[in-house]
Design a protein around this motif. Sequence first.
Motif, mmCIF file in Angstrom:
data_model
loop_
_atom_site.group_PDB
_atom_site.id
_atom_site.type_symbol
_atom_site.label_atom_id
_atom_site.label_comp_id
_atom_site.label_asym_id
_atom_site.label_seq_id
_atom_site.Cartn_x
_atom_site.Cartn_y
_atom_site.Cartn_z
ATOM 1 N N UNK A 1 0.847 -1.195 0.000
ATOM 2 C CA UNK A 1 0.000 0.000 0.000
ATOM 3 C C UNK A 1 0.880 1.241 0.000
ATOM 4 N N UNK A 2 0.538 2.213 -0.845
ATOM 5 C CA UNK A 2 1.222 3.500 -0.828
ATOM 6 C C UNK A 2 0.632 4.377 0.275
ATOM 7 N N UNK A 3 1.516 5.058 1.029
ATOM 8 C CA UNK A 3 1.072 6.001 2.058
ATOM 9 C C UNK A 3 1.943 7.244 1.979
ATOM 10 N N UNK A 4 1.408 8.305 1.405
ATOM 11 C CA UNK A 4 2.169 9.545 1.210
ATOM 12 C C UNK A 4 1.246 10.595 0.612
ATOM 13 N N UNK A 5 1.756 11.800 0.447
ATOM 14 C CA UNK A 5 1.052 12.807 -0.338
ATOM 15 C C UNK A 5 1.111 12.353 -1.798
ATOM 16 N N UNK A 6 -0.027 12.131 -2.455
ATOM 17 C CA UNK A 6 -0.012 11.563 -3.814
ATOM 18 C C UNK A 6 0.699 12.415 -4.849
ATOM 19 N N UNK B 1 9.933 2.419 -12.863
ATOM 20 C CA UNK B 1 10.068 1.963 -11.485
ATOM 21 C C UNK B 1 8.761 1.377 -10.971
ATOM 22 N N UNK B 2 7.630 1.964 -11.378
ATOM 23 C CA UNK B 2 6.348 1.427 -10.951
ATOM 24 C C UNK B 2 6.166 -0.003 -11.471
ATOM 25 N N UNK B 3 6.622 -0.249 -12.695
ATOM 26 C CA UNK B 3 6.527 -1.608 -13.243
ATOM 27 C C UNK B 3 7.401 -2.569 -12.450
ATOM 28 N N UNK B 4 8.611 -2.131 -12.102
ATOM 29 C CA UNK B 4 9.493 -3.001 -11.312
ATOM 30 C C UNK B 4 8.886 -3.309 -9.948
ATOM 31 N N UNK B 5 8.306 -2.270 -9.325
ATOM 32 C CA UNK B 5 7.690 -2.473 -8.015
ATOM 33 C C UNK B 5 6.510 -3.443 -8.131
ATOM 34 N N UNK B 6 5.690 -3.246 -9.176
ATOM 35 C CA UNK B 6 4.529 -4.095 -9.367
ATOM 36 C C UNK B 6 4.872 -5.531 -9.714
ATOM 37 N N UNK B 7 6.118 -5.752 -10.111
ATOM 38 C CA UNK B 7 6.546 -7.121 -10.434
ATOM 39 C C UNK B 7 6.837 -7.942 -9.188
ATOM 40 N N UNK B 8 6.983 -7.270 -8.037
ATOM 41 C CA UNK B 8 7.338 -8.017 -6.820
ATOM 42 C C UNK B 8 6.327 -7.861 -5.694
ATOM 43 N N UNK B 9 5.475 -6.813 -5.760
ATOM 44 C CA UNK B 9 4.417 -6.656 -4.756
ATOM 45 C C UNK B 9 3.106 -6.346 -5.455
ATOM 46 N N UNK C 1 -3.154 3.703 -7.925
ATOM 47 C CA UNK C 1 -4.242 4.675 -7.828
ATOM 48 C C UNK C 1 -4.804 4.773 -6.414
ATOM 49 N N UNK C 2 -4.275 3.960 -5.504
ATOM 50 C CA UNK C 2 -4.749 3.985 -4.115
ATOM 51 C C UNK C 2 -3.602 4.457 -3.224
#
Length: 332
Positions: A8-13, A24-32, A37-38
């Motif tokens: 889960x992302x927790x920050x100022x969007x 980088x988002x693709x790399x992150x999504x490949x492991x978690x 959008x949330x």
Amino acid sequence: MADHPKALFAMDPVFLPQLFPEPLMRRLGAVVDIDPDAVVEDFAAAGALDEVEVIVSGWGSPRLDAGVLERAPKLRAVLHAAGSVKGHIGDAVWERGIAVSSAAGANALPVAEYTLAAILLAGKGIFGLRERFGAERSFTLGHIHPEVGNFGIRVGVIGASAIGRRVMDLLRPFDIEVLLADPYVDAGEAAALGARLVDLDHLVSQANVVSVHAPDLAETRHLINAERLAAMKDGTVVINTARGRLVDTDALVAELLTGRLSAVLDVTHPEPLPDASPLFDLPNVFMTPHVAGSQGNELARMGLFMVEEAERLTAGLPLLHRVDPELLGRRA
């Protein structure tokens, strides 16, 4: 993605696309398993946290306290794509043994690069020469300025923080003597860092450039005070890329008004300064608006650090940038 841990992302969007651009988002999504959008700004208003194993946080993250943890029984790691975690990690996180990693090391790099540039420009006398050139609008070709130069100057580094250490590393190729003042470092460690360990009063009296890299703690408030400024040699340059409270602003202004010292300031106290502050107009002051840390495309480096941590986490490897709660008391 049932085999990937729920994240889960927790920050100022507003920071999300800068920290995690598409590659980088693709790399992150490949492991978690994470939804770009949330983005949570308030855990009280967040949906179910019972399946979340990893929180990827950043600037503007809400605080993780005992109440939040009660709703997140599976949480095992917080990957903070920013610097200090003090403001958003409660004691309950440490008590439960949740791994916390920070991109403070990534943010240290541009600060150290800014500091290196400031040291070299200051040693060359660029700030004073710029003012003189602007006033006279001419110069004599080939004229030697005997009072400037970086060969053999002494640079005093206050604090072997992540940034201070990186500054010392960047200074290694230059013909510069480095002095270090840090109560938690011994002479052997200082030597390994390329510096000579001295006490703070010796450092301020001997350095040509004094660069502040200590954490902002109660005991470091006005670490550079009137007495230590007075002890500096004529022509010394004070560089502050840490926090404004480490330097007594009134005492610094008093010394700078005499023209005896110069300063490169990326941080001040208060911040920003009042409009009437002399620091805006003094010719021996080079001031920037708190930009030494990650800016623009440099934010993606912090995201990269945490993507790599997510890859280590899911591979069962130790986190490279894990925060040690025992050291938080003496760090920013």
